[in-house]
Design an enzyme around this catalytic site. Structure first.
Site, PDB file in Angstrom:
ATOM      1  N   CYS A  99     -14.642 -34.539  25.682  1.00 30.45           N
ATOM      2  CA  CYS A  99     -13.588 -33.736  26.301  1.00 30.45           C
ATOM      3  C   CYS A  99     -12.884 -32.901  25.239  1.00 30.45           C
ATOM      4  O   CYS A  99     -12.675 -31.690  25.404  1.00 30.45           O
ATOM      5  CB  CYS A  99     -12.600 -34.671  27.009  1.00 30.45           C
ATOM      6  SG  CYS A  99     -11.354 -33.826  27.979  1.00 30.45           S
ATOM      7  N   CYS A 100     -12.539 -33.536  24.097  1.00 31.02           N
ATOM      8  CA  CYS A 100     -11.892 -32.788  23.007  1.00 31.02           C
ATOM      9  C   CYS A 100     -12.842 -31.731  22.444  1.00 31.02           C
ATOM     10  O   CYS A 100     -12.402 -30.638  22.077  1.00 31.02           O
ATOM     11  CB  CYS A 100     -11.472 -33.732  21.884  1.00 31.02           C
ATOM     12  SG  CYS A 100      -9.951 -34.656  22.204  1.00 31.02           S
ATOM     13  N   CYS A 185      -2.266 -33.774  24.780  1.00 30.75           N
ATOM     14  CA  CYS A 185      -2.544 -33.707  26.217  1.00 30.75           C
ATOM     15  C   CYS A 185      -1.913 -34.907  26.920  1.00 30.75           C
ATOM     16  O   CYS A 185      -1.933 -36.035  26.403  1.00 30.75           O
ATOM     17  CB  CYS A 185      -4.047 -33.724  26.453  1.00 30.75           C
ATOM     18  SG  CYS A 185      -4.896 -32.251  25.887  1.00 30.75           S
ATOM     19  N   CYS A 188      -3.724 -38.362  27.346  1.00 32.44           N
ATOM     20  CA  CYS A 188      -4.091 -39.046  26.100  1.00 32.44           C
ATOM     21  C   CYS A 188      -2.894 -39.290  25.191  1.00 32.44           C
ATOM     22  O   CYS A 188      -3.046 -39.547  24.002  1.00 32.44           O
ATOM     23  CB  CYS A 188      -5.157 -38.238  25.359  1.00 32.44           C
ATOM     24  SG  CYS A 188      -6.628 -37.970  26.354  1.00 32.44           S
ATOM     25  N   CYS A 210      -8.538 -35.326  17.267  1.00 34.01           N
ATOM     26  CA  CYS A 210      -9.349 -34.723  18.329  1.00 34.01           C
ATOM     27  C   CYS A 210     -10.614 -34.102  17.782  1.00 34.01           C
ATOM     28  O   CYS A 210     -11.532 -33.794  18.530  1.00 34.01           O
ATOM     29  CB  CYS A 210      -8.540 -33.666  19.072  1.00 34.01           C
ATOM     30  SG  CYS A 210      -8.004 -32.315  18.028  1.00 34.01           S
TER      31      CYS A 210
HETATM   32  S1  SF4 Z   1      -6.684 -34.866  24.171  1.00 39.43           S
HETATM   33 FE1  SF4 Z   1      -7.511 -35.883  26.010  1.00 39.43          FE
HETATM   34  S2  SF4 Z   1      -7.325 -34.449  27.723  1.00 39.43           S
HETATM   35 FE2  SF4 Z   1      -6.999 -33.305  25.789  1.00 39.43          FE
HETATM   36  S3  SF4 Z   1      -8.968 -32.446  25.326  1.00 39.43           S
HETATM   37 FE3  SF4 Z   1      -8.864 -34.402  24.217  1.00 39.43          FE
HETATM   38  S4  SF4 Z   1      -9.679 -35.989  25.606  1.00 39.43           S
HETATM   39 FE4  SF4 Z   1      -9.326 -34.098  26.811  1.00 39.43          FE
END
Ligand code: SF4
Length: 220
Positions: A99-100, A185, A188, A210
């Site tokens: 996701c990151c 975010c 998280c 991240c």
């Molecule tokens: S911090 Fe969490 S929601 Fe944001 S991009 Fe990374 S995994 Fe995704």
């Protein structure tokens, strides 16, 4: 002029090449931004618009952009949040690294392509993963080109950051007042356990970074 201010001035010299600041609108970023905009008011302010930030973060970003007439650049993934969730599910629960990568690392590396100097608000004290941070480092972008990553607050304590904000009357992200010492975010970000380092509440303690600061090496 403090050492941090001198560093900001030195690396905003046009001879160093085009400069930008990554900004998540946390306290440290606002200090560096405040120093930089006195020299270069149109400095590009790169915000990683993941689509998953707190409502308070968006509101504070917009407030400061308005009040400081910022040259805000929202960096987004090619995939909307809805498209990503349809295609891959809720990655921040199942695979936060991916996701990151999709929502932060890839957009940032693409966004940095036009710059030679990258300012950050990183500090050594923030986390064990940042303990060896140098104020000036080389960062290798995916095609292999190296840019200078400058962290003027590398040696600062949290108290110095908050003293600077108070001394200059700079408003802060209201989430700090709710007990969040490190804010990213929403899904998280949690409050750390008592006595734990400030970033220990990020990603449920499963990771500390991240990935946008990998590829960096100390510059001498
Ligand atoms: S911090 Fe969490 S929601 Fe944001 S991009 Fe990374 S995994 Fe995704």
């Amino acid at each position: 002029m403090t050492i941090a201010e001198k560093l900001v001035a030195e690396y905003l010299d046009p001879a160093k090449g085009a400069a930008c600041l990554t900004c998540s609108f946390q306290a440290e970023d606002m200090v560096v931004l405040h120093m930089a905009r006195q020299i270069e008011p149109r400095l590009p302010v790169l915000f990683l618009e993941t689509g998953y930030h707190f409502a308070e973060t968006y509101s504070y970003r917009d407030q400061m952009t308005r009040e400081w007439s910022l040259n805000l650049v929202n960096l987004t993934s090619g995939l909307s949040v809805a498209a990503q969730e349809t295609q891959f599910g809720i990655l921040h629960q199942t695979d936060p690294q991916r996701c990151c990568a999709l929502r932060k690392v890839e957009p940032l590396m693409a966004g940095l392509a036009g710059y030679s100097v990258w300012f950050t608000g990183l500090r050594r004290e923030q986390s064990p993963s940042r303990a060896n941070l140098a104020a000036v480092e080389l960062h290798r972008l995916p095609p292999g080109r190296e840019i200078q990553k400058v962290s003027p607050l590398a040696e600062w304590t949290g108290n110095e950051v908050w003293s600077y904000l108070a001394a200059h009357g700079i408003p802060h992200l209201p989430l700090y007042d709710q007990g969040y010492p490190s804010i990213g975010c929403e899904p998280c970000t949690a409050k750390p356990q008592d006595g734990a380092h400030p970033r220990s509440g990020r990603w449920g303690g499963h990771k500390l970074e991240c990935g946008i600061h990998t590829g960096t090496q100390e510059d001498g």
